[in-house]
Write a protein that holds these residues in place. Structure first.
Motif, mmCIF file in Angstrom:
data_model
loop_
_atom_site.group_PDB
_atom_site.id
_atom_site.type_symbol
_atom_site.label_atom_id
_atom_site.label_comp_id
_atom_site.label_asym_id
_atom_site.label_seq_id
_atom_site.Cartn_x
_atom_site.Cartn_y
_atom_site.Cartn_z
ATOM 1 N N ASN B 18 18.241 -46.580 -23.425
ATOM 2 C CA ASN B 18 17.351 -46.840 -22.279
ATOM 3 C C ASN B 18 16.800 -48.268 -22.272
ATOM 4 N N ASP B 20 15.672 -51.284 -20.699
ATOM 5 C CA ASP B 20 15.347 -51.570 -19.306
ATOM 6 C C ASP B 20 15.397 -53.080 -19.061
ATOM 7 N N ASN B 74 22.870 -45.860 -24.872
ATOM 8 C CA ASN B 74 22.992 -45.162 -23.588
ATOM 9 C C ASN B 74 21.992 -45.655 -22.529
ATOM 10 N N ASN B 75 22.408 -45.599 -21.261
ATOM 11 C CA ASN B 75 21.533 -45.914 -20.103
ATOM 12 C C ASN B 75 21.031 -47.353 -20.130
ATOM 13 N N CYS B 78 18.320 -49.859 -17.071
ATOM 14 C CA CYS B 78 17.485 -49.077 -16.155
ATOM 15 C C CYS B 78 16.245 -49.889 -15.761
ATOM 16 N N TYR B 101 26.457 -45.488 -20.560
ATOM 17 C CA TYR B 101 25.882 -45.248 -19.242
ATOM 18 C C TYR B 101 25.219 -46.517 -18.767
ATOM 19 N N PHE B 102 25.372 -46.829 -17.488
ATOM 20 C CA PHE B 102 24.672 -47.982 -16.921
ATOM 21 C C PHE B 102 23.859 -47.539 -15.725
ATOM 22 N N ALA B 103 22.678 -48.105 -15.564
ATOM 23 C CA ALA B 103 21.906 -47.845 -14.345
ATOM 24 C C ALA B 103 22.655 -48.488 -13.176
ATOM 25 N N ASP B 104 22.588 -47.828 -12.009
ATOM 26 C CA ASP B 104 23.379 -48.252 -10.854
ATOM 27 C C ASP B 104 23.159 -49.706 -10.429
ATOM 28 N N ILE B 105 21.890 -50.084 -10.262
ATOM 29 C CA ILE B 105 21.632 -51.422 -9.711
ATOM 30 C C ILE B 105 22.096 -52.486 -10.701
#
Lengths: 460, 203
Positions: B18, B20, B74-75, B78, B101-105
């Motif tokens: 995560n 960010d 992961n992620n 974000c 996993y990647f955040a969309d934006i």
């Protein structure tokens, strides 16, 4: 074919679909601010491309703006330069700007709805992830990067892949003291911060149907915190009543015609979603976060989960908390009521109703920052300013403020802040600051008690 | 935009979930009005303590790790939509970011700046971290044409997905702006049609 609310709006905005690629999606409304637009304007200039539809763009100044002495020149030179460039760029390209001091100025996701710019059925984008807020009106609204801001400037369109459909249902009656912010913090705590990645989320069920527009905006605002591109709620009478009569809302016959269209936008009975979750309103209690992402939330009387991975340990170490611990009675030095999540008039009414006749605790700095000049004016008209001042809260001028601390409103290193904003990331409210996300009611109760408290017992 | 075809290089591991975009580039550095100079502030508060001294146990400060590939938990990406995060990673020298996993934006921002986000399965991500732990000079090959990432010493590999249109853009160094500007006539026609479509929906 049966369609969802999301499909109906999306499909009505596709100019062309590229085989094996994205859609060219037409954007009805582009919102811009000082932080994510300058590089986009520069790019246009370098390529000698004009802004295609300046009348579909509205600009405001919000991220960098001071919340005191807004009539004076901005002290921070870099901020001042960024604000000046926004003014120049808007002037050169015939874009309407509600800059600092303008009666319509405010946080982009607060001022656009209250001016009636946000309307059902529209596609809306902004270089800010919390653009998801506008979905509360039954619009497709999402945040974009600066390259995409340039794309919209150049063509009023975006190349985007259509996201999948997600529905979150919450039915039942909310308990006393449980606010829209608690509902969304609860949903994110159950689903996690990447559960929505690749999806657009529709919120359905009587909890959202019974919610005010302000509450729906709070919920949709935080859709991005579970990874969703956006969230939306079907427009209904609550939506139409909010929109009608606002400055830039359609009037008279035009309004009636559009309303007839808006009424067709509801998800068809039996339409399919790629993913669906349901929750009971009765299970939701006032929520707070204990970690460094918005998914790390517990009910206020709960305990920090014991199990967790390496990244959870890192988060707890940053926050100075331990697994299994309760946060009740933790002393708190700062509270912040503001941000695009919770800086609308209803949020301040909620906080004031709790604070009235009480005083904030000595150890607490309590910062109240309205989302817009119009909200600030309403606070005065309703006499809420006196409630806050008598209780020792500082009422400031509008802006993003201590949500992301790009201005002077920062939480000092190591201090705890109960904040109504949307993110508790490391250093979000200032280097080393520790953020606990909560509702305006929880923030107000924390300020009065000087510590995190189970205020629900004292509610009538 | 810079072209991307294949890359063979060592990697920097960042085993945190995560991550960010506030960590990738803190908000206080977003006051710039051009795209330059973000590399020096990449992961600023994880790389440096408050006195400006490098944090020793942060992987970007450890000499044994280098390369143009960042492998993260992961992620990744974000949070905030700030494209400055992609600019900072690129300016620092990364050309590929690998995560499960990647955040969309963030993913969109990366692709628009020639920074390739490679999404692998959680199991393969573990393999990648394991390979670096075993040998911090392990090389990885990222082949965009064949959509494949490989651990060179063991030959273990995995295919990754990428939008066909975006792949073409990256390989040729094209960007979306030129493409959209070439479509202005179709866009104008759409604008003329929009009201009729709304009226049709009511009937």
């Amino acid at each position: 074919m049966k369609k969802t609310l999301f499909d109906k709006i999306w499909d009505a905005h596709v100019v062309e679909s590229i085989p094996d690629g994205p859609d060219i999606l037409y954007i009805d409304q582009h919102l811009i601010h000082e932080v994510t637009s300058p590089q986009a304007f520069n790019e246009l200039k370098e390529r000698d491309i004009p802004v295609f539809r300046p009348n579909k763009i509205v600009a405001t100044a919000d991220h960098n703006t001071p919340t005191e002495n807004q009539h004076l020149p901005v002290k921070d030179l870099l901020s001042r330069k960024q604000l000046k460039e926004l003014s120049q760029n808007c002037e050169e390209n015939n874009i309407t700007l509600y800059g600092l001091g303008h009666p319509y100025n405010g946080i982009v996701h607060v001022m656009a709805p209250e001016l009636g710019i946000t309307q059902p059925g529209k596609t809306m984008v902004c270089g800010d992830s919390h653009t998801s807020t506008h979905g509360a009106f039954g619009a497709i609204a999402f945040g974009i990067g600066t390259s995409q801001v340039t794309q919209v400037f150049a063509s009023q369109c975006l190349l985007v892949e259509k996201p999948k459909r997600l529905r979150v249902n919450v039915n039942g009656d909310l308990k006393k003291g449980v606010t829209p912010k608690d509902v969304i913090l609860y949903v994110i705590s159950k689903l996690g911060t990447n559960s929505g990645t690749g999806y657009f989320c529709e919120y359905a069920g009587d909890v959202f149907e019974n919610m005010s527009m302000e509450g729906r905006m709070t919920v949709c605002n935080m859709s991005i915190e579970m990874g969703a591109r956006g969230g939306l709620i079907a427009p209904d009478q609550t939506t139409y009543d909010y929109v009608e009569g606002r400055e830039f809302a359609p009037k008279g016959e035009e309004f009636d015609k559009l309303k007839a269209y808006w009424e067709t936008l509801k998800t068809d009975e039996g339409a399919e979603f790629d993913q669906e979750y349901s929750f009971d309103a009765e299970d939701i209690e006032p929520m707070i976060t204990y970690g460094t992402n918005p998914g790390m939330g517990i009910k206020i009387t709960g305990a920090i989960p014991v199990e967790g991975g390496k990244s959870d340990a890192k988060a707890l170490s940053y926050m100075g908390f331990k697994p299994g611990e309760s946060l009740i009675d933790k002393p708190i030095n700062y509270i912040f009521i503001g941000s695009c999540t919770n800086s609308r008039i209803e949020d301040f009414r909620m906080a004031a109703s709790y604070i009235k006749g009480k005083k904030k605790a000595e150890n607490v700095n309590a910062l109240i920052v309205p989302g817009s000049r119009q909200v600030a004016a309403q606070i005065q008209q309703e006499g809420l300013d006196k409630v806050f001042e008598e209780a020792g809260f500082k009422l400031r001028q509008p802006g993003c403020s201590a949500c992301l601390a790009m201005n002077d409103d920062k939480i000092p290193e190591g201090e705890y802040c109960v904040s109504t904003s949307n993110r508790n990331f490391e250093g979000r409210q200032g280097q080393g600051s520790r953020t606990i996300l909560a509702s305006p009611l929880t923030a107000a109760a924390t300020a009065v008690a000087g510590k995190i408290t189970d205020f629900t017992k004292s509610l009538n | 935009m810079e072209k991307f075809t294949t890359l063979q290089d060592t990697a920097v591991p960042l085993e945190v979930e995560n991550i960010d975009t506030d960590q990738i580039i803190p908000a206080r550095f977003l006051k710039a009005t051009d795209k330059a100079g973000f590399g020096e502030n990449l992961f600023k508060d994880w790389r440096f303590d408050k006195d400006g001294k490098p944090v020793e146990d942060f992987t970007l400060n450890q000499d044994q790790y280098s390369g143009q590939i960042l492998i993260a938990g992961n992620n990744f990406g974000c949070g905030s939509s700030r494209e400055h995060a992609a600019w900072a990673l690129k300016a620092y020298g990364f050309k590929v970011v690998v995560s499960s996993y990647f955040a969309d934006i963030f993913k969109g921002n990366a692709l628009n700046n020639g920074l390739l986000p490679v999404q692998v399965s959680p199991e393969f991500l573990d393999e990648l971290f394991l390979a670096i732990r075993k040998d911090n000079k392990e090389s990885f090959k990222v082949d965009l044409e064949n959509q494949k990432i490989e651990i060179l010493s063991s030959g273990k590999s995995e295919n990754f997905a990428i939008d066909a249109y975006k792949k073409t853009c990256l390989i040729n160094g094209f960007d979306d702006i030129d493409f959209l500007v070439s479509k202005l006539d179709a866009i104008k026609k759409f604008e003329e049609k929009q009201t009729q479509m709304r009226e049709a929906a009511i009937q």
